[in-house]
Design an enzyme around this catalytic site. Structure first.
Site, mmCIF file in Angstrom:
data_model
loop_
_atom_site.group_PDB
_atom_site.id
_atom_site.type_symbol
_atom_site.label_atom_id
_atom_site.label_comp_id
_atom_site.label_asym_id
_atom_site.label_seq_id
_atom_site.Cartn_x
_atom_site.Cartn_y
_atom_site.Cartn_z
ATOM 1 N N HIS A 61 0.878 -1.180 0.000
ATOM 2 C CA HIS A 61 0.000 0.000 0.000
ATOM 3 C C HIS A 61 0.912 1.226 0.000
ATOM 4 C CE1 HIS A 61 -3.653 -2.375 0.968
ATOM 5 N NE2 HIS A 61 -2.795 -3.151 1.592
ATOM 6 N N ARG A 63 -0.040 4.166 -0.825
ATOM 7 C CA ARG A 63 -0.838 5.352 -0.423
ATOM 8 C C ARG A 63 -0.666 6.522 -1.402
ATOM 9 N NH1 ARG A 63 -3.379 1.949 3.095
ATOM 10 N NH2 ARG A 63 -2.255 1.563 4.986
ATOM 11 N N ASN A 93 -6.706 0.524 -2.780
ATOM 12 C CA ASN A 93 -7.565 1.126 -1.739
ATOM 13 C C ASN A 93 -7.002 2.459 -1.254
ATOM 14 O OD1 ASN A 93 -5.405 -0.031 -0.368
ATOM 15 N ND2 ASN A 93 -6.614 -0.532 1.444
ATOM 16 N N LYS A 144 -7.973 -6.219 -7.840
ATOM 17 C CA LYS A 144 -8.069 -6.562 -6.422
ATOM 18 C C LYS A 144 -9.527 -6.577 -6.001
ATOM 19 C CE LYS A 144 -6.740 -7.189 -2.125
ATOM 20 N NZ LYS A 144 -5.906 -6.353 -1.278
ATOM 21 N N ASP A 308 2.495 -7.026 2.595
ATOM 22 C CA ASP A 308 1.286 -6.246 2.910
ATOM 23 C C ASP A 308 1.700 -4.978 3.654
ATOM 24 O OD1 ASP A 308 -1.258 -5.301 3.123
ATOM 25 O OD2 ASP A 308 -2.015 -6.883 4.432
ATOM 26 N N PRO A 327 -5.830 -0.747 10.839
ATOM 27 C CA PRO A 327 -5.105 -2.017 10.713
ATOM 28 C C PRO A 327 -4.001 -1.936 9.660
ATOM 29 C CG PRO A 327 -7.267 -2.159 9.646
ATOM 30 C CD PRO A 327 -7.164 -0.777 10.231
HETATM 31 O O1 DOR Z 1 -4.182 -4.640 7.723
HETATM 32 C C1 DOR Z 1 -4.575 -4.240 6.634
HETATM 33 N N1 DOR Z 1 -4.308 -2.989 6.190
HETATM 34 N N2 DOR Z 1 -5.311 -5.056 5.882
HETATM 35 C C2 DOR Z 1 -5.920 -4.625 4.757
HETATM 36 O O2 DOR Z 1 -6.576 -5.403 4.119
HETATM 37 C C3 DOR Z 1 -5.823 -3.212 4.347
HETATM 38 C C4 DOR Z 1 -4.589 -2.609 4.845
HETATM 39 C C5 DOR Z 1 -4.556 -1.102 4.684
HETATM 40 O O3 DOR Z 1 -4.838 -0.620 3.578
HETATM 41 O O4 DOR Z 1 -4.204 -0.420 5.643
HETATM 42 ZN ZN ZN Z 2 -3.227 -5.083 2.044
HETATM 43 ZN ZN ZN Z 3 -6.095 -7.279 2.684
#
Ligand code: DOR
Ligand code: ZN
Ligand code: ZN
Length: 454
Positions: A61, A63, A93, A144, A308, A327
């Site tokens: 990610h 961002r 996302n 995704k 991740d 998260p």
């Molecule tokens: O822990 C996570 N953070 N799981 C996810 O699926 C999204 C991700 C986030 O974009 O921060």
């Molecule tokens: Zn993720």
């Molecule tokens: Zn995820």
């Protein structure tokens, strides 16, 4: 522009071989005995180091845009270079989310000028076949699907609509990566907890129950089997989910899966100790789940390790109400050292690690020229020192997210030099050259004759 790494151990065909690598104009031109390599403008003495292919992180990610306070293209790709990753795939996302061709084009334009390693972009899986095609043609590497979407009205919670989108993705020959948790069920428990003022880590674990992951795996694999779509299951965290994958594979489903270092190496005891700093979704699980994941990785049933990398600000990680904690944790700068430490302890082979972090990601996501060391492939290489000892210290991260549940852990083995397209981007703690990254796009590989890739 030419570069040479001499007197290095190279991981070739699963074995360590002594010699050197020449790179000419961004590609590996020769691999062989140091004596036989042509002279070059830049020479790296590889004594004591091991050369492996530049690593590929398929789950990052980055961002940027409206969430640039958490991470941006520049800081995220510097973190990648420092962690030995030469290609990373960015999740959709973001804010705004990558849900259309236009959004994807904006993102790619913005990224082009500020990336220090190669980056490919996911588009969010869309219902419209036209949008899916348009995103692929704009450069999306894959799609995704967030099965954990809490809104029960979301189009993809309707199996018929999801099936047709999976079918279109299959005809375009691209992967659908999937966050496998059944969102409506998770959201229901979360709502109940919130209504009763329950906001502890235990409540969070109850909402993100293992059966919701297993159920999501069952649903997506059974749909994808019907239309011969290839699904890639992100961050598998439980033994039950792995069992569902085995069942799906036996039934002939084209399914691959990934595990993160945190699900492989940490468990709920770490979560109790670290609180919000160890909150992610799916959450840390039981020790037996982590062990099962590790066994599956060692034996090749987990195809990919991905970080991740999900950066957040420290304030967002330290809220007292568990439902307010964002998260996710950063992982780009810890993944390789954590795994090399396990290689040193002989718990897994270096070859298996490189398969999971380079070869398999390149094959699964269609990145020809990446993921292996061979003449003619891209000049993306990482030199590692398998003996260097150091402690993980998140205050030194290039990522803006300067926290880690692994803080203080002693590692053995780390990336020393990261080479992208034949240029040294990172060397011994320093960024040497910026903006060498390129946007990688998918080759459109239509699988069915009825699909017209236009
Ligand atoms: O822990 C996570 N953070 N799981 C996810 O699926 C999204 C991700 C986030 O974009 O921060
Ligand atoms: Zn993720
Ligand atoms: Zn995820």
């Amino acid at each position: 522009m030419s570069l040479r790494v001499t007197d290095v151990k190279m991981l070739l065909g699963g074995r360590l071989v002594e010699g050197g690598i020449s790179i000419q104009d961004g590609r590996i031109s020769r691999i062989g005995k140091t004596l036989h390599l042509p002279k070059s403008e830049t020479n790296i003495d590889g004594k004591g180091l091991i050369a492996i292919p530049g690593l590929i992180d398929v789950h990052v990610h980055l961002r940027d845009m409206e969430l640039a306070y958490k991470e941006d293209f520049s800081s995220g790709t510097l973190a990648a270079a420092a962690g030995g990753f030469t290609t990373i795939l960015d999740m959709p996302n973001t804010k705004p989310p990558t849900t259309s061709e236009e959004r994807l084009r904006e993102k790619i334009e913005r990224a082009k000028a500020t990336i220090h390693v190669n980056v490919g972009f996911y588009g969010a899986l869309a219902e419209s076949a036209i949008e899916l095609r348009a995103m692929i043609h704009a450069g999306a590497i894959a799609f995704k699907l967030y099965m954990n979407e809490p809104n029960p009205e979301a189009w993809h919670h309707d199996p018929r609509r999801l099936l047709s989108s999976l079918e279109e993705s299959a005809s375009l020959g691209v992967q659908v990566a999937c966050h496998a948790e059944t969102g409506a069920e998770v959201a229901k428990i979360q709502r109940e907890c919130q209504a009763e003022g329950k906001n502890s880590v235990r409540d969070f674990l109850r909402a993100h129950a293992p059966e919701f992951e297993a159920e999501a795996v069952r649903r997506i694999t059974s749909l994808s089997r019907r239309v011969r779509a290839s699904v890639h299951l992100c961050h598998m965290s439980t033994q039950r989910a792995l069992k569902e994958i085995s069942i799906a594979r036996r039934a002939g489903t084209a399914v691959t899966c990934e595990a993160t270092p945190h699900h492989l190496l940490l468990d709920q005891k770490d979560l109790s100790r670290k609180g919000g700093l160890a909150i992610m979704v799916p959450p840390l699980r039981k020790t037996s789940d982590a062990r099962a994941l590790w066994r599956s990785l060692a034996e090749g049933r987990v195809d990919v390790v991905a970080s991740d990398h999900a950066p957040h600000s420290l304030e967002e990680k330290t809220a007292t109400d568990v439902w307010a904690v964002k998260p996710g944790i950063p992982g780009l700068e810890t993944t390789l050292p954590l795994l090399l430490t396990r290689v040193k302890r002989r718990e897994i082979s270096l070859n298996r690690i490189v398969q999971a972090l380079a070869e398999n990601p390149a094959r699964i996501f269609g990145l020809p020229g990446k993921g292996r060391l061979a003449a003619g492939t891209d000049g993306d290489i990482v030199l590692i020192n398998p003996k260097e000892r150091f402690k993980i210290d998140s205050s030194t991260f290039y990522s803006k997210a300067r926290f880690s549940p692994f803080d203080g852990l002693e590692c053995v083995g780390r990336p020393v030099t990261t080479i992208v397209s034949g240029r040294i981007v990172y060397d011994r703690g320093e960024i040497v050259e910026k903006n060498r990254g390129e946007v990688v796009t998918s080759e459109v590989r239509p699988r069915s004759s009825s699909s017209t890739a236009c």
